[in-house]
Design a protein around this motif. Structure first.
Motif, PDB file in Angstrom:
ATOM      1  N   PHE A 150      86.181  86.664 -47.948  1.00 11.01           N
ATOM      2  CA  PHE A 150      87.168  87.110 -49.126  1.00 11.01           C
ATOM      3  C   PHE A 150      85.776  88.773 -48.826  1.00 11.01           C
ATOM      4  O   PHE A 150      84.896  89.313 -48.496  1.00 11.01           O
ATOM      5  N   LYS A 151      87.033  89.130 -49.783  1.00 13.29           N
ATOM      6  CA  LYS A 151      86.472  90.828 -49.890  1.00 13.29           C
ATOM      7  C   LYS A 151      84.678  91.033 -51.041  1.00 13.29           C
ATOM      8  O   LYS A 151      84.064  92.274 -50.783  1.00 13.29           O
ATOM      9  N   VAL A 169      80.953  86.191 -53.885  1.00 16.68           N
ATOM     10  CA  VAL A 169      82.228  84.689 -53.562  1.00 16.68           C
ATOM     11  C   VAL A 169      81.680  84.051 -52.251  1.00 16.68           C
ATOM     12  O   VAL A 169      81.805  83.123 -52.501  1.00 16.68           O
ATOM     13  N   ASN A 170      81.619  84.741 -51.592  1.00 13.27           N
ATOM     14  CA  ASN A 170      81.254  84.169 -50.329  1.00 13.27           C
ATOM     15  C   ASN A 170      79.718  83.587 -50.057  1.00 13.27           C
ATOM     16  O   ASN A 170      79.771  83.348 -49.130  1.00 13.27           O
ATOM     17  N   ILE A 171      78.962  84.305 -50.265  1.00 16.46           N
ATOM     18  CA  ILE A 171      77.614  84.207 -50.454  1.00 16.46           C
ATOM     19  C   ILE A 171      77.745  82.372 -51.335  1.00 16.46           C
ATOM     20  O   ILE A 171      76.983  81.999 -50.885  1.00 16.46           O
ATOM     21  N   ILE A 210      79.809  80.352 -51.500  1.00 16.94           N
ATOM     22  CA  ILE A 210      80.802  79.137 -51.029  1.00 16.94           C
ATOM     23  C   ILE A 210      79.963  78.854 -49.605  1.00 16.94           C
ATOM     24  O   ILE A 210      80.130  77.457 -49.473  1.00 16.94           O
ATOM     25  N   ILE A 211      79.090  79.661 -48.846  1.00 18.47           N
ATOM     26  CA  ILE A 211      78.104  79.618 -47.997  1.00 18.47           C
ATOM     27  C   ILE A 211      77.174  78.105 -48.847  1.00 18.47           C
ATOM     28  O   ILE A 211      76.955  77.292 -47.570  1.00 18.47           O
ATOM     29  N   LEU A 212      76.671  78.727 -49.949  1.00 18.12           N
ATOM     30  CA  LEU A 212      75.684  78.285 -50.544  1.00 18.12           C
ATOM     31  C   LEU A 212      75.865  76.963 -50.594  1.00 18.12           C
ATOM     32  O   LEU A 212      75.436  75.392 -50.145  1.00 18.12           O
ATOM     33  N   LEU A 213      76.937  76.370 -51.160  1.00 21.61           N
ATOM     34  CA  LEU A 213      78.643  75.194 -51.530  1.00 21.61           C
ATOM     35  C   LEU A 213      77.877  74.570 -50.558  1.00 21.61           C
ATOM     36  O   LEU A 213      77.430  73.293 -50.611  1.00 21.61           O
TER      37      LEU A 213
END
Length: 143
Positions: A2-3, A7-9, A11-14
Motif C-alpha cells: 500500500f502507499k 497501513v503496511n505496518i 498489516i504486518i503487526l496483525l
C-alpha cells in the motif's frame, strides 16, 4: 504494497500477532496431550476400550465347575478391534487356564488376581495392535 506506510505496518503487526498466537496454541495443545498420556484413564475411556467375554462354564482340575465372565481393558481402539476378532482365542486361553487350576487355588482375591494376571499375560502374547491394560472379573462362581 500500500502507499500508506501506516497501513503496511498495521498489516504486518496483525499477521505477526496472529502467527504468534497460532504457534502458542499449537504448543500448548501439544504439551498438554503429553501430560495426559500418563494420567489414569477415566471410566468412560475404560468402558470405551473394553471387551466383555461371554459367560463361560468349564470344569476345573478339582472336578468342580466354574462359571466366569471377564471385562478386558485394552489401550486403544485398534487393540479393541483386534481383541474382538480374537474372541475364540481368548475363550480358549480362559478355558485352558481354568482347566489347570483347582478350586482352592481360585479361592480368595489372591487366586482371582493370579488368574487375571495369567490371562492378561497370555492375551498380550497374541496381541499385535496394542496391549491389555487390565482384566476385571465380572462373574465368578464355583459349583
Amino acid at each position: 504494497m500500500f502507499k500508506n506506510k501506516l497501513v503496511n505496518i498495521m498489516i504486518i503487526l496483525l499477521v505477526s500477532l496472529t502467527l504468534i498466537g497460532v504457534v502458542t496454541l499449537v504448543l500448548i495443545n501439544y504439551l498438554s496431550t503429553e501430560d495426559n498420556e500418563f494420567a489414569e484413564p477415566t471410566i468412560d475411556e475404560i468402558i470405551a476400550n473394553s471387551y466383555d467375554t461371554p459367560e463361560m462354564t468349564t470344569m476345573l482340575l478339582s472336578n468342580e465347575f466354574a462359571k466366569v465372565q471377564f471385562k478386558i481393558h485394552v489401550d486403544n481402539r485398534k487393540a479393541l478391534a483386534e481383541i474382538s476378532k480374537r474372541d475364540f482365542q481368548i475363550e480358549n486361553i480362559i478355558v485352558h487356564e481354568l482347566a489347570g487350576m483347582k478350586s482352592t487355588e481360585l479361592s480368595g482375591s489372591e487366586g482371582l488376581s493370579k488368574l487375571e494376571s495369567q490371562i492378561k499375560f497370555k492375551i498380550n502374547e497374541l496381541m499385535t495392535e496394542g496391549t491389555v491394560v487390565d482384566i476385571y472379573t465380572r462373574r465368578f462362581i464355583i459349583q
